[in-house]
Design a protein around this motif. Structure first.
Motif, PDB file in Angstrom:
ATOM      1  N   ARG A   1       0.837  -1.200   0.000  1.00  0.00           N
ATOM      2  CA  ARG A   1       0.000   0.000   0.000  1.00  0.00           C
ATOM      3  C   ARG A   1       0.874   1.253   0.000  1.00  0.00           C
ATOM      4  O   ARG A   1       0.618   2.210  -0.750  1.00  0.00           O
ATOM      5  N   CYS A   2       1.924   1.249   0.809  1.00  0.00           N
ATOM      6  CA  CYS A   2       2.848   2.392   0.836  1.00  0.00           C
ATOM      7  C   CYS A   2       3.525   2.572  -0.526  1.00  0.00           C
ATOM      8  O   CYS A   2       3.671   3.709  -0.997  1.00  0.00           O
ATOM      9  N   ASP A   3       3.927   1.464  -1.149  1.00  0.00           N
ATOM     10  CA  ASP A   3       4.523   1.548  -2.494  1.00  0.00           C
ATOM     11  C   ASP A   3       3.564   2.234  -3.458  1.00  0.00           C
ATOM     12  O   ASP A   3       3.963   3.115  -4.228  1.00  0.00           O
ATOM     13  N   ARG A   4       2.293   1.836  -3.421  1.00  0.00           N
ATOM     14  CA  ARG A   4       1.291   2.439  -4.317  1.00  0.00           C
ATOM     15  C   ARG A   4       1.100   3.924  -4.014  1.00  0.00           C
ATOM     16  O   ARG A   4       1.006   4.755  -4.921  1.00  0.00           O
ATOM     17  N   ILE A   5       1.054   4.264  -2.728  1.00  0.00           N
ATOM     18  CA  ILE A   5       0.884   5.668  -2.328  1.00  0.00           C
ATOM     19  C   ILE A   5       2.065   6.499  -2.821  1.00  0.00           C
ATOM     20  O   ILE A   5       1.882   7.573  -3.430  1.00  0.00           O
ATOM     21  N   LEU A   6       3.283   6.026  -2.565  1.00  0.00           N
ATOM     22  CA  LEU A   6       4.478   6.767  -2.966  1.00  0.00           C
ATOM     23  C   LEU A   6       4.580   6.886  -4.485  1.00  0.00           C
ATOM     24  O   LEU A   6       4.937   7.952  -5.010  1.00  0.00           O
ATOM     25  N   GLU A   7       4.268   5.808  -5.198  1.00  0.00           N
ATOM     26  CA  GLU A   7       4.267   5.860  -6.675  1.00  0.00           C
ATOM     27  C   GLU A   7       3.207   6.842  -7.173  1.00  0.00           C
ATOM     28  O   GLU A   7       3.421   7.538  -8.166  1.00  0.00           O
ATOM     29  N   GLY A   8       2.075   6.903  -6.482  1.00  0.00           N
ATOM     30  CA  GLY A   8       1.026   7.861  -6.857  1.00  0.00           C
ATOM     31  C   GLY A   8       1.499   9.295  -6.727  1.00  0.00           C
ATOM     32  O   GLY A   8       1.226  10.136  -7.600  1.00  0.00           O
ATOM     33  N   TYR A   9       2.215   9.584  -5.656  1.00  0.00           N
ATOM     34  CA  TYR A   9       2.781  10.930  -5.497  1.00  0.00           C
ATOM     35  C   TYR A   9       3.767  11.221  -6.626  1.00  0.00           C
ATOM     36  O   TYR A   9       3.772  12.319  -7.196  1.00  0.00           O
ATOM     37  N   GLU A  10       4.607  10.238  -6.960  1.00  0.00           N
ATOM     38  CA  GLU A  10       5.589  10.434  -8.032  1.00  0.00           C
ATOM     39  C   GLU A  10       4.892  10.625  -9.367  1.00  0.00           C
ATOM     40  O   GLU A  10       5.307  11.459 -10.173  1.00  0.00           O
ATOM     41  N   ASP A  11       3.818   9.881  -9.622  1.00  0.00           N
ATOM     42  CA  ASP A  11       3.069  10.049 -10.873  1.00  0.00           C
ATOM     43  C   ASP A  11       2.555  11.472 -11.022  1.00  0.00           C
ATOM     44  O   ASP A  11       2.522  12.013 -12.126  1.00  0.00           O
ATOM     45  N   LYS A  12       2.165  12.071  -9.911  1.00  0.00           N
ATOM     46  CA  LYS A  12       1.614  13.425  -9.946  1.00  0.00           C
ATOM     47  C   LYS A  12       2.689  14.519  -9.926  1.00  0.00           C
ATOM     48  O   LYS A  12       2.587  15.505 -10.647  1.00  0.00           O
ATOM     49  N   LEU A  13       3.712  14.336  -9.107  1.00  0.00           N
ATOM     50  CA  LEU A  13       4.682  15.407  -8.879  1.00  0.00           C
ATOM     51  C   LEU A  13       5.998  15.254  -9.640  1.00  0.00           C
ATOM     52  O   LEU A  13       6.678  16.248  -9.897  1.00  0.00           O
ATOM     53  N   ARG A  14       6.411  14.037  -9.941  1.00  0.00           N
ATOM     54  CA  ARG A  14       7.633  13.742 -10.710  1.00  0.00           C
ATOM     55  C   ARG A  14       8.910  14.291 -10.083  1.00  0.00           C
ATOM     56  O   ARG A  14       9.857  14.654 -10.789  1.00  0.00           O
TER      57      ARG A  14
END
Length: 121
Positions: free
Chosen positions: A63-76
Protein backbone atom coordinates in the motif's frame (compact mmCIF):
# COMPACT_ATOMS: atom_id res chain seq x y z
CA UNK A 1 21.71 -12.22 -11.89
CA UNK A 2 19.13 -10.10 -13.73
CA UNK A 3 16.63 -10.70 -10.93
CA UNK A 4 19.16 -9.44 -8.38
CA UNK A 5 19.78 -6.27 -10.39
CA UNK A 6 16.06 -5.66 -10.74
CA UNK A 7 15.58 -6.16 -6.99
CA UNK A 8 18.39 -3.69 -6.25
CA UNK A 9 16.83 -1.15 -8.63
CA UNK A 10 13.49 -1.63 -6.85
CA UNK A 11 15.11 -1.03 -3.46
CA UNK A 12 16.89 2.11 -4.72
CA UNK A 13 13.61 3.40 -6.18
CA UNK A 14 11.75 2.68 -2.94
CA UNK A 15 14.44 4.56 -1.03
CA UNK A 16 14.24 7.57 -3.33
CA UNK A 17 10.45 7.64 -3.23
CA UNK A 18 10.60 7.44 0.54
CA UNK A 19 13.18 10.24 0.71
CA UNK A 20 10.96 12.53 -1.34
CA UNK A 21 7.49 11.57 -0.13
CA UNK A 22 7.90 9.56 3.08
CA UNK A 23 6.76 12.42 5.31
CA UNK A 24 3.37 12.20 3.60
CA UNK A 25 2.81 8.70 5.02
CA UNK A 26 1.30 8.18 8.46
CA UNK A 27 3.69 7.64 11.37
CA UNK A 28 2.78 3.92 11.47
CA UNK A 29 3.30 3.54 7.70
CA UNK A 30 6.67 5.31 7.91
CA UNK A 31 7.81 3.09 10.78
CA UNK A 32 6.95 -0.16 8.98
CA UNK A 33 8.21 1.04 5.59
CA UNK A 34 11.53 2.17 7.08
CA UNK A 35 12.00 -1.20 8.74
CA UNK A 36 11.49 -2.99 5.41
CA UNK A 37 13.24 -0.65 2.97
CA UNK A 38 15.90 1.10 5.03
CA UNK A 39 16.60 -1.26 7.93
CA UNK A 40 16.20 -4.40 5.77
CA UNK A 41 14.27 -6.30 8.43
CA UNK A 42 12.27 -9.35 7.43
CA UNK A 43 8.49 -9.21 7.30
CA UNK A 44 8.36 -11.76 10.12
CA UNK A 45 10.65 -9.66 12.35
CA UNK A 46 8.56 -6.56 11.76
CA UNK A 47 5.30 -8.43 12.31
CA UNK A 48 6.50 -9.84 15.62
CA UNK A 49 7.87 -6.47 16.77
CA UNK A 50 4.61 -4.67 15.95
CA UNK A 51 2.11 -7.34 16.95
CA UNK A 52 0.67 -7.79 13.47
CA UNK A 53 0.74 -10.59 10.94
CA UNK A 54 3.41 -11.06 8.33
CA UNK A 55 0.67 -10.67 5.71
CA UNK A 56 -0.35 -7.40 7.35
CA UNK A 57 3.20 -6.08 7.02
CA UNK A 58 3.33 -7.21 3.39
CA UNK A 59 0.01 -5.52 2.59
CA UNK A 60 1.06 -2.30 4.32
CA UNK A 61 4.34 -2.15 2.39
CA UNK A 62 2.51 -2.73 -0.91
CA UNK A 63 0.00 0.00 0.00
CA UNK A 64 2.85 2.39 0.84
CA UNK A 65 4.52 1.55 -2.49
CA UNK A 66 1.29 2.44 -4.32
CA UNK A 67 0.88 5.67 -2.33
CA UNK A 68 4.48 6.77 -2.97
CA UNK A 69 4.27 5.86 -6.67
CA UNK A 70 1.03 7.86 -6.86
CA UNK A 71 2.78 10.93 -5.50
CA UNK A 72 5.59 10.43 -8.03
CA UNK A 73 3.07 10.05 -10.87
CA UNK A 74 1.61 13.43 -9.95
CA UNK A 75 4.68 15.41 -8.88
CA UNK A 76 7.63 13.74 -10.71
CA UNK A 77 10.16 14.91 -8.10
CA UNK A 78 12.31 11.76 -8.30
CA UNK A 79 12.35 11.95 -12.09
CA UNK A 80 13.36 15.63 -11.98
CA UNK A 81 16.03 14.86 -9.37
CA UNK A 82 17.55 12.11 -11.50
CA UNK A 83 17.51 14.28 -14.63
CA UNK A 84 19.09 17.20 -12.76
CA UNK A 85 21.78 14.93 -11.34
CA UNK A 86 22.53 13.52 -14.81
CA UNK A 87 22.72 16.99 -16.38
CA UNK A 88 24.96 18.29 -13.58
CA UNK A 89 27.30 15.37 -14.23
CA UNK A 90 27.32 16.28 -17.93
CA UNK A 91 28.27 19.86 -17.04
CA UNK A 92 31.08 18.64 -14.83
CA UNK A 93 32.46 16.46 -17.63
CA UNK A 94 32.21 19.32 -20.14
CA UNK A 95 34.08 21.65 -17.79
CA UNK A 96 36.74 19.02 -17.10
CA UNK A 97 37.19 18.59 -20.85
CA UNK A 98 37.34 22.37 -21.32
CA UNK A 99 40.01 22.64 -18.63
CA UNK A 100 42.15 20.11 -20.50
CA UNK A 101 41.55 21.34 -24.04
CA UNK A 102 40.57 25.00 -23.80
CA UNK A 103 37.90 24.36 -26.46
CA UNK A 104 35.36 27.18 -25.96
CA UNK A 105 32.58 25.17 -27.62
CA UNK A 106 32.60 23.01 -24.49
CA UNK A 107 31.72 26.07 -22.40
CA UNK A 108 28.79 26.80 -24.69
CA UNK A 109 27.59 23.20 -24.31
CA UNK A 110 27.93 23.48 -20.52
CA UNK A 111 25.82 26.66 -20.58
CA UNK A 112 23.17 24.94 -22.71
CA UNK A 113 23.06 22.03 -20.28
CA UNK A 114 22.79 24.41 -17.30
CA UNK A 115 19.90 26.10 -19.10
CA UNK A 116 18.15 22.73 -19.37
CA UNK A 117 18.47 22.32 -15.60
CA UNK A 118 16.94 25.74 -15.01
CA UNK A 119 13.99 24.83 -17.25
CA UNK A 120 13.14 21.65 -15.31
CA UNK A 121 9.87 22.25 -13.56
Amino acid sequence: MIAQVMEMEKIVRQGLLYDFYGELLTKHQRHIYEDVVINDLSLSEIAQENGITRQGVHDLVKRCDRILEGYEDKLRLVEKFRLTKHLASDIQQLLDSYQKSGDKTLLARARETASRIIQIS
